[in-house]
Design an enzyme around this catalytic site. Structure first.
Site, PDB file in Angstrom:
ATOM      1  N   VAL A  11       0.838  -1.206   0.000  1.00 15.93           N
ATOM      2  CA  VAL A  11       0.000   0.000   0.000  1.00 15.93           C
ATOM      3  C   VAL A  11       0.872   1.254   0.000  1.00 15.93           C
ATOM      4  CG1 VAL A  11      -1.639   1.348   1.384  1.00 15.93           C
ATOM      5  CG2 VAL A  11      -1.934  -1.117   1.164  1.00 15.93           C
ATOM      6  N   LYS A  35      15.415  -3.042   1.803  1.00 18.82           N
ATOM      7  CA  LYS A  35      14.357  -2.639   0.878  1.00 18.82           C
ATOM      8  C   LYS A  35      14.636  -1.239   0.330  1.00 18.82           C
ATOM      9  CE  LYS A  35       9.852  -3.644   1.702  1.00 18.82           C
ATOM     10  NZ  LYS A  35       8.548  -3.456   2.376  1.00 18.82           N
ATOM     11  N   THR A 120      -4.830  -0.408   7.204  1.00 22.02           N
ATOM     12  CA  THR A 120      -6.146  -0.891   7.637  1.00 22.02           C
ATOM     13  C   THR A 120      -6.118  -1.151   9.137  1.00 22.02           C
ATOM     14  OG1 THR A 120      -6.540  -1.820   5.486  1.00 22.02           O
ATOM     15  CG2 THR A 120      -7.869  -2.694   7.290  1.00 22.02           C
ATOM     16  N   ASN A 227     -14.419  -4.549   3.206  1.00 18.55           N
ATOM     17  CA  ASN A 227     -13.729  -5.825   2.969  1.00 18.55           C
ATOM     18  C   ASN A 227     -14.567  -6.999   3.486  1.00 18.55           C
ATOM     19  OD1 ASN A 227     -11.599  -4.702   1.671  1.00 18.55           O
ATOM     20  ND2 ASN A 227     -10.030  -5.335   3.129  1.00 18.55           N
ATOM     21  N   CYS A 279      -5.395  -9.422   2.970  1.00 22.25           N
ATOM     22  CA  CYS A 279      -6.402  -8.465   3.439  1.00 22.25           C
ATOM     23  C   CYS A 279      -7.652  -9.141   3.965  1.00 22.25           C
ATOM     24  CB  CYS A 279      -6.743  -7.507   2.305  1.00 22.25           C
ATOM     25  SG  CYS A 279      -5.307  -6.581   1.766  1.00 22.25           S
ATOM     26  N   LYS A 339      -4.224 -14.395  -6.186  1.00 26.96           N
ATOM     27  CA  LYS A 339      -5.082 -13.906  -7.266  1.00 26.96           C
ATOM     28  C   LYS A 339      -4.162 -13.567  -8.439  1.00 26.96           C
ATOM     29  CE  LYS A 339      -6.316  -9.506  -7.018  1.00 26.96           C
ATOM     30  NZ  LYS A 339      -6.849  -8.218  -6.539  1.00 26.96           N
TER      31      LYS A 339
HETATM   32  C1  UGA Z   1      -8.980  -6.340  -1.193  1.00 26.57           C
HETATM   33  C2  UGA Z   1     -10.063  -5.303  -1.557  1.00 26.57           C
HETATM   34  O1  UGA Z   1     -10.700  -5.689  -2.778  1.00 26.57           O
HETATM   35  C3  UGA Z   1      -9.453  -3.920  -1.713  1.00 26.57           C
HETATM   36  O2  UGA Z   1     -10.484  -2.968  -1.963  1.00 26.57           O
HETATM   37  C4  UGA Z   1      -8.725  -3.557  -0.416  1.00 26.57           C
HETATM   38  O3  UGA Z   1      -8.085  -2.293  -0.501  1.00 26.57           O
HETATM   39  C5  UGA Z   1      -7.648  -4.618  -0.131  1.00 26.57           C
HETATM   40  O4  UGA Z   1      -8.293  -5.908  -0.015  1.00 26.57           O
HETATM   41  C6  UGA Z   1      -6.975  -4.251   1.163  1.00 26.57           C
HETATM   42  O5  UGA Z   1      -7.646  -4.302   2.207  1.00 26.57           O
HETATM   43  O6  UGA Z   1      -5.845  -3.800   1.153  1.00 26.57           O
HETATM   44  P1  UGA Z   1      -7.142  -7.723  -2.567  1.00 26.57           P
HETATM   45  O7  UGA Z   1      -7.022  -8.544  -1.329  1.00 26.57           O
HETATM   46  O8  UGA Z   1      -5.916  -7.211  -3.214  1.00 26.57           O
HETATM   47  O9  UGA Z   1      -8.081  -6.432  -2.289  1.00 26.57           O
HETATM   48  O10 UGA Z   1      -7.868  -8.606  -3.668  1.00 26.57           O
HETATM   49  P2  UGA Z   1      -9.365  -8.871  -4.171  1.00 26.57           P
HETATM   50  O11 UGA Z   1      -9.420  -8.594  -5.602  1.00 26.57           O
HETATM   51  O12 UGA Z   1     -10.346  -8.205  -3.309  1.00 26.57           O
HETATM   52  O13 UGA Z   1      -9.473 -10.464  -3.970  1.00 26.57           O
HETATM   53  C7  UGA Z   1      -9.377 -11.066  -2.680  1.00 26.57           C
HETATM   54  C8  UGA Z   1      -9.588 -12.558  -2.776  1.00 26.57           C
HETATM   55  O14 UGA Z   1     -10.937 -12.861  -3.118  1.00 26.57           O
HETATM   56  C9  UGA Z   1      -8.722 -13.249  -3.842  1.00 26.57           C
HETATM   57  O15 UGA Z   1      -8.209 -14.450  -3.315  1.00 26.57           O
HETATM   58  C10 UGA Z   1      -9.696 -13.522  -4.970  1.00 26.57           C
HETATM   59  O16 UGA Z   1      -9.340 -14.628  -5.743  1.00 26.57           O
HETATM   60  C11 UGA Z   1     -10.970 -13.786  -4.189  1.00 26.57           C
HETATM   61  N1  UGA Z   1     -12.213 -13.535  -4.968  1.00 26.57           N
HETATM   62  C12 UGA Z   1     -12.511 -12.306  -5.412  1.00 26.57           C
HETATM   63  C13 UGA Z   1     -13.090 -14.598  -5.208  1.00 26.57           C
HETATM   64  O17 UGA Z   1     -12.839 -15.748  -4.801  1.00 26.57           O
HETATM   65  N2  UGA Z   1     -14.245 -14.364  -5.897  1.00 26.57           N
HETATM   66  C14 UGA Z   1     -14.565 -13.135  -6.337  1.00 26.57           C
HETATM   67  O18 UGA Z   1     -15.652 -12.987  -6.952  1.00 26.57           O
HETATM   68  C15 UGA Z   1     -13.688 -12.081  -6.103  1.00 26.57           C
END
Ligand code: UGA
Length: 468
Positions: A11, A35, A120, A227, A279, A339
């Site tokens: 972040v 780093k 967060t 979240n 997250c 992801k």
């Molecule tokens: C998440 C939030 O989407 C962000 O808005 C937030 O800022 C971030 O956490 C954080 O708190 O810093 P992130 O963890 O990077 O972002 O990824 P996401 O795209 O939200 O996916 C999270 C998980 O859910 C992944 O493992 C993804 O594969 C899974 N997912 C997502 C599903 O299994 N199904 C879905 O429909 C969407």
């Protein structure tokens, strides 16, 4: 504005680089000297699309500098706190890094400082931060505390910075509000040159970015609740997927039908092996813990977490159902990151599934476009491969565990010739059963697998001989 971002993690670095890109002078601070050396020498500590170019450009233009926290506190008028808040044993967020930074600000800060909490954190952290600054400040320090939660998705963080759904600021004074508006003005008014898309700023100009002003506690809650809600959506659709399997329905169509309701929306309704990353799992736990502390029962979210954990067993059961005995079986794995478009394997469902399969005696060959090095550090006993074909060679099944685009675009004929048995188990529902069937593959997905009749299985073997 002179800004310091404290914490050069995912972040922090993304925020620092993007703030520099929109014209601020940014000092990105961290206590990890290795780093800092890396960043000063143009090496990125993690992979994030578009970020490297932005860091390079702004470092060369001297709009982005790196150094220790103390110097960051000395130099920045606005201080974004972006340090980690990892989970403690019972799920509570560990706020010790925030406290350490607060102490440095209190001891070294002089004149006016805008102290912005971006990590967060549980609700009421801002209140503690203020108390701490008041207790330990030097005489000349004047400050405002602001909560400005981040909503950056890994793999799309740069895009999310420049095209946010909203900017939320929790403030207590008009002065703090004015400065927050000033910091984000180019994004709010879309006057920046977008480093991701060539045309977007002009097209988006008519659609202002919502700028939500709240008190500090409400802004903190927006983040945790967002979240948690998204995680709840995922667990919900995963339960519906199980029901589809039991009832002979197709989750892809069901999710489409649900998502067309504008009150619900179609995003985060992709079923699969569950959510991971640094997250959702930790934020969910921290949210439950802080709610409990404040006397609110959030068992709803405990169930969300339980459903998510069960996804792993559910998927392994699918694999076992197809392969019967796992001991000694060669299995290919496509995707290791939690992801696509990231090399992050923290709390990655793929790694949990691999550990499970290894424990049952399977032999795993795995490939991921970006996350192999990080995964190797976590699970050295896997054979890591340099492309999806290598990972599939001689295997009795390929498991698709992270939906990288590359896996949609495979030469299926070539793949089929390499595999011991042409079986694809798709943990993310991104491949087409019909297309794969034309190449002689048996396909197993999530939530649309009514029992496959024996004769269809024979057809899927492709050569009609019943042998693979
Ligand atoms: C998440 C939030 O989407 C962000 O808005 C937030 O800022 C971030 O956490 C954080 O708190 O810093 P992130 O963890 O990077 O972002 O990824 P996401 O795209 O939200 O996916 C999270 C998980 O859910 C992944 O493992 C993804 O594969 C899974 N997912 C997502 C599903 O299994 N199904 C879905 O429909 C969407």
């Amino acid at each position: 504005m002179e800004i310091s971002v404290i914490g050069a993690g995912y972040v922090g670095l993304t925020t620092a680089a993007c703030l520099a890109e929109i014209g601020h002078h940014v000092f990105c601070a961290d206590n990890d000297t290795q780093k800092l050396d890396q960043l000063q020498n143009g090496q990125m500590p993690f992979y994030e699309p578009h970020l490297e170019g932005i860091v390079d450009r702004n470092r060369e233009a001297k709009r982005l500098e790196f150094g220790p926290t103390e110097e960051g506190v000395d130099r920045g008028r606005a201080l974004f706190i972006c340090v980690g808040t990892p989970p403690l044993e019972k799920g509570e967020a560990d706020l010790s890094a925030i406290e350490r930074v607060a102490r440095v600000i209190a001891h070294r800060g002089h004149g006016y400082r805008l102290v912005i909490e971006k990590s967060t954190v549980p609700v009421q952290t801002g209140r503690q931060l203020k108390r701490h600054l008041a207790l330990f400040r030097t005489k000349e320090l004047e400050y405002d505390v602001v909560s400005n939660p981040e909503f950056l998705r890994e793999g799309a963080g740069v895009e999310d910075f420049f095209h946010p759904d909203r900017v939320v600021v929790g403030v207590e004074t008009p002065r703090a509000l004015e400065q927050m508006r000033e910091i984000y003005r180019p994004v709010l008014e879309r006057t920046f040159a977008c480093p991701v898309h060539s045309e977007c700023s002009r097209q988006d100009a008519a659609r202002p970015v919502p700028f939500l002003v709240t008190d500090i506690a409400s802004a903190e809650l927006v983040k945790h609740a967002s979240n948690s809600f998204l995680a709840m959506k995922i667990s919900f659709i995963n339960l519906v997927a199980d029901l589809c399997e039991a009832a002979g329905a197709d989750i892809n169509r069901v999710a489409e039908g649900i998502g067309l309701d504008r009150r619900i929306g179609s995003s985060f309704l992709r079923p699969g092996i569950g959510f991971g990353g640094f997250c959702f799992p930790k934020d969910l736990q921290a949210f439950v813990r802080i709610a409990e502390k404040l006397g609110c029962d959030f068992s709803l979210l405990k169930e969300v977490e339980r459903i998510n954990l069960r996804r792993l067993d559910h998927f392994v059961e699918k694999v076992k159902k197809e392969l019967w005995v796992l001991r000694g079986k060669e299995i290919g794995v496509w995707g290791l990151a939690f992801k696509p478009n990231t090399d992050d394997v923290r709390f990655a469902p793929a790694l949990a599934i691999i550990r499970h399969l290894l424990a049952e005696g399977a032999e795993i060959q795995a490939y991921d476009p970006r996350a192999v090095d990080n995964a190797r550090r976590e699970i050295p006993e896997v054979t890591y491969c340099s492309d999806p074909y290598e990972a599939a060679r001689g295997t009795e099944a390929v498991l698709l565990l992270t939906e990288w685009d590359e896996f949609r675009d495979v030469d299926w004929e070539r793949l089929r010739a390499l595999m011991e048995r042409p079986l694809i188990i798709d943990g993310r529902n991104v491949l087409s059963r019909d297309v794969l069937a034309t190449y002689g593959f048996q396909y197993v997905g999530i939530g649309h697998d009514a029992e496959v009749p024996e004769n269809e299985l024979a057809g899927a073997r492709g050569d009609g001989s019943g042998k693979v």
